[in-house]
Design a protein around this motif. Structure first.
Motif, mmCIF file in Angstrom:
data_model
loop_
_atom_site.group_PDB
_atom_site.id
_atom_site.type_symbol
_atom_site.label_atom_id
_atom_site.label_comp_id
_atom_site.label_asym_id
_atom_site.label_seq_id
_atom_site.Cartn_x
_atom_site.Cartn_y
_atom_site.Cartn_z
ATOM 1 N N UNK A 1 40.398 55.021 50.469
ATOM 2 C CA UNK A 1 39.395 54.033 50.076
ATOM 3 C C UNK A 1 38.883 54.400 48.685
ATOM 4 N N UNK A 2 38.814 53.401 47.799
ATOM 5 C CA UNK A 2 38.326 53.613 46.447
ATOM 6 C C UNK A 2 36.909 53.088 46.324
ATOM 7 N N UNK A 3 36.024 53.920 45.723
ATOM 8 C CA UNK A 3 34.620 53.554 45.546
ATOM 9 C C UNK A 3 34.257 53.645 44.064
ATOM 10 N N UNK A 4 33.503 52.653 43.592
ATOM 11 C CA UNK A 4 32.874 52.740 42.279
ATOM 12 C C UNK A 4 31.586 53.541 42.436
ATOM 13 N N UNK A 5 31.368 54.527 41.568
ATOM 14 C CA UNK A 5 30.191 55.381 41.649
ATOM 15 C C UNK A 5 29.156 54.972 40.605
ATOM 16 N N UNK B 1 18.834 56.087 40.160
ATOM 17 C CA UNK B 1 17.617 56.790 39.780
ATOM 18 C C UNK B 1 17.239 57.897 40.726
ATOM 19 N N UNK B 2 17.815 57.877 41.934
ATOM 20 C CA UNK B 2 17.507 58.918 42.913
ATOM 21 C C UNK B 2 18.744 59.479 43.596
ATOM 22 N N UNK B 3 19.813 58.670 43.656
ATOM 23 C CA UNK B 3 20.985 59.065 44.413
ATOM 24 C C UNK B 3 22.232 58.446 43.801
ATOM 25 N N UNK B 4 23.349 59.124 43.954
ATOM 26 C CA UNK B 4 24.633 58.542 43.568
ATOM 27 C C UNK B 4 24.948 57.404 44.532
ATOM 28 N N UNK B 5 25.403 56.291 43.997
ATOM 29 C CA UNK B 5 25.733 55.133 44.817
ATOM 30 C C UNK B 5 27.241 54.962 44.920
ATOM 31 N N UNK B 6 27.687 54.382 46.021
ATOM 32 C CA UNK B 6 29.106 54.123 46.241
ATOM 33 C C UNK B 6 29.297 52.663 46.624
ATOM 34 N N UNK B 7 30.251 52.018 46.010
ATOM 35 C CA UNK B 7 30.599 50.643 46.352
ATOM 36 C C UNK B 7 32.104 50.554 46.547
ATOM 37 N N UNK B 8 32.535 50.198 47.751
ATOM 38 C CA UNK B 8 33.963 50.093 48.014
ATOM 39 C C UNK B 8 34.569 48.963 47.189
ATOM 40 N N UNK B 9 35.689 49.282 46.533
ATOM 41 C CA UNK B 9 36.365 48.273 45.712
ATOM 42 C C UNK B 9 37.805 48.020 46.149
ATOM 43 N N UNK B 10 38.381 48.932 46.945
ATOM 44 C CA UNK B 10 39.778 48.760 47.327
ATOM 45 C C UNK B 10 40.139 49.774 48.402
ATOM 46 N N UNK B 11 41.128 49.459 49.230
ATOM 47 C CA UNK B 11 41.658 50.431 50.175
ATOM 48 C C UNK B 11 43.132 50.157 50.423
ATOM 49 N N UNK B 12 43.856 51.237 50.762
ATOM 50 C CA UNK B 12 45.275 51.135 51.067
ATOM 51 C C UNK B 12 45.579 52.108 52.202
ATOM 52 N N UNK B 13 46.406 51.677 53.146
ATOM 53 C CA UNK B 13 46.776 52.510 54.283
ATOM 54 C C UNK B 13 48.232 52.926 54.172
ATOM 55 N N UNK B 14 48.461 54.244 54.186
ATOM 56 C CA UNK B 14 49.821 54.766 54.109
ATOM 57 C C UNK B 14 50.500 54.752 55.472
ATOM 58 N N UNK B 15 49.747 55.005 56.545
ATOM 59 C CA UNK B 15 50.325 54.876 57.881
ATOM 60 C C UNK B 15 50.118 56.068 58.781
ATOM 61 N N UNK B 16 50.164 57.295 58.237
ATOM 62 C CA UNK B 16 49.907 58.486 59.046
ATOM 63 C C UNK B 16 48.864 59.334 58.322
ATOM 64 N N UNK B 17 48.843 60.628 58.590
ATOM 65 C CA UNK B 17 47.761 61.480 58.096
ATOM 66 C C UNK B 17 47.761 61.540 56.572
ATOM 67 N N UNK B 18 46.655 61.121 55.965
ATOM 68 C CA UNK B 18 46.489 61.145 54.506
ATOM 69 C C UNK B 18 45.782 62.429 54.108
ATOM 70 N N UNK B 19 46.323 63.114 53.099
ATOM 71 C CA UNK B 19 45.767 64.402 52.681
ATOM 72 C C UNK B 19 45.218 64.319 51.260
ATOM 73 N N UNK B 20 45.590 65.292 50.430
ATOM 74 C CA UNK B 20 45.016 65.383 49.103
ATOM 75 C C UNK B 20 45.478 64.292 48.162
ATOM 76 N N UNK B 21 44.726 64.118 47.075
ATOM 77 C CA UNK B 21 45.094 63.156 46.043
ATOM 78 C C UNK B 21 44.647 63.688 44.695
#
Length: 345
Positions: free
Chosen positions: A167-171, A175-195
């Motif tokens: 899942x990709x998030x725009x950060x 003023x008080x906290x880092x915000x996250x907004x989902x912008x995209x996602x992709x599913x590979x199919x099995x266990x996803x590890x490092x990137x």
């Protein structure tokens, strides 16, 4: 030249005992103490480069307890017990309005999201900012940051362990906290590890543990259509495909390094052609060798007198004194080995 010949001789010696392609032997130059967590605890490192190279820091996660911060000598600089953190990454120049800090972030299984830390570039103080819980992610696992070369926007990629969704998030900053907004996602199919994301070329590389390595554009407007560039075939990568790191050269060149956990090696691929180049293995020397590596990171910056060409940092599954820790490898012999293999091909 003698050092390089020694590496190549070591590669021949490994051929008889490795089921995959023969790796080139390299050695660790520094190591940390073992993390506090027991069993499979240490996981992923990230390198933060200071204005004064020798003041640079290494972040390392403890999946049971939080995150360690180490100096370039391997000594503990800070310890922040802020939850079950898995993968970590860093970026520079995060604007808070009244000041600019550097940022570290990690996948956070305690809070079901992403944990954030600020780094003061002038003092090297590391502070915990808090965690953001994200929707529709069951188990946060792999993680990396990306700074867009188009508009300098900052993004995070977080993997949901199963079914292998990134899942990709725009950060941002409210003023008080880092915000996250989902912008995209992709599913590979099995266990996803490092990137790992290449801020020069706008390309993302993702590991699927038992399948291989995938790549796609890292911009939120790019198609979520990953292409497989390497497989866990037992020759180049022996499952699991775990950590991923970039060793850049020039504007677009360099290499992708992937932890081949099943046979204690690291597979190297050309970033422009995606062609396989060689494999590396960290062996016993003055510092013990490395087995079953999870996370890795590389910085090709000058990091002081001991690492003038940069460093490869890896998690070690079994330190010789017990527990798990992180090993630092001088990047000079790593580059020599890779360039020699690339030239031979």
């Amino acid at each position: 030249m003698k050092h390089l010949l020694g590496l190549l001789v070591g590669a021949s010696a490994m051929a008889a005992c490795s089921p995959g392609l023969p790796p080139i032997e390299i050695e660790a130059a520094r190591e940390t103490a073992s993390v506090a967590g027991t069993g499979d605890a240490a996981d992923d490192p990230a390198v933060w480069v200071a204005d004064n190279p020798a003041d640079s820091l290494i972040f390392g996660t403890d999946k049971d307890n939080g995150i360690y911060v180490y100096t370039m000598t391997g000594e503990e600089h800070a310890y922040l017990p802020e939850g079950r953190l898995n993968n970590v990454d860093v970026r520079y120049g995060f604007d808070l309005g009244d000041r600019v800090v550097d940022i570290a972030a990690a996948s956070d299984r305690s809070n079901g999201g992403i944990a954030f830390f600020f780094i003061d570039p002038s003092t090297r103080d590391v502070s915990y900012v808090g965690a953001v819980t994200v929707a529709d992610v069951t188990e946060p696992y792999g993680f990396c940051l990306y700074r867009s070369p188009l508009d300098q926007a900052l993004y995070a990629f977080l993997s949901d362990k199963e079914p292998g969704t990134f899942v990709q998030y725009a950060l941002g900053w409210d003023g008080a906290m880092v915000t996250t907004q989902e912008v995209r996602r992709v599913t590979l199919g099995t266990i996803a590890e490092g990137c790992v994301a290449d801020d020069r070329t706008g390309q993302l590389y993702m590991n699927e543990e038992n399948v291989g390595v995938w790549t796609m554009g890292a911009e939120p407007t790019d198609p979520a259509e990953p292409q497989q560039i390497a497989s866990t075939d037992g020759r180049e990568i022996t499952a699991d495909a775990e950590g991923a790191a970039l060793l850049p050269q020039g504007e677009t060149g360099g290499w992708l390094v992937v932890s081949s956990q099943g046979d204690n090696t690291y597979a190297v691929y050309d970033l422009e052609s995606h062609a396989f180049v060689t494999r590396l293995q960290i062996v016993d020397a003055a510092i013990d060798g490395v087995t079953h590596t999870d996370g890795i990171d590389i910085s090709a910056a000058n990091l002081g007198p001991d690492f003038p060409a940069g460093v490869l940092v890896v998690q070690d599954d079994e330190n010789d004194t017990g527990g798990q820790n992180f090993k630092f490898v001088d990047l000079r012999p790593v580059i020599e080995a890779i360039e020699a293999s690339a030239t031979a091909d």
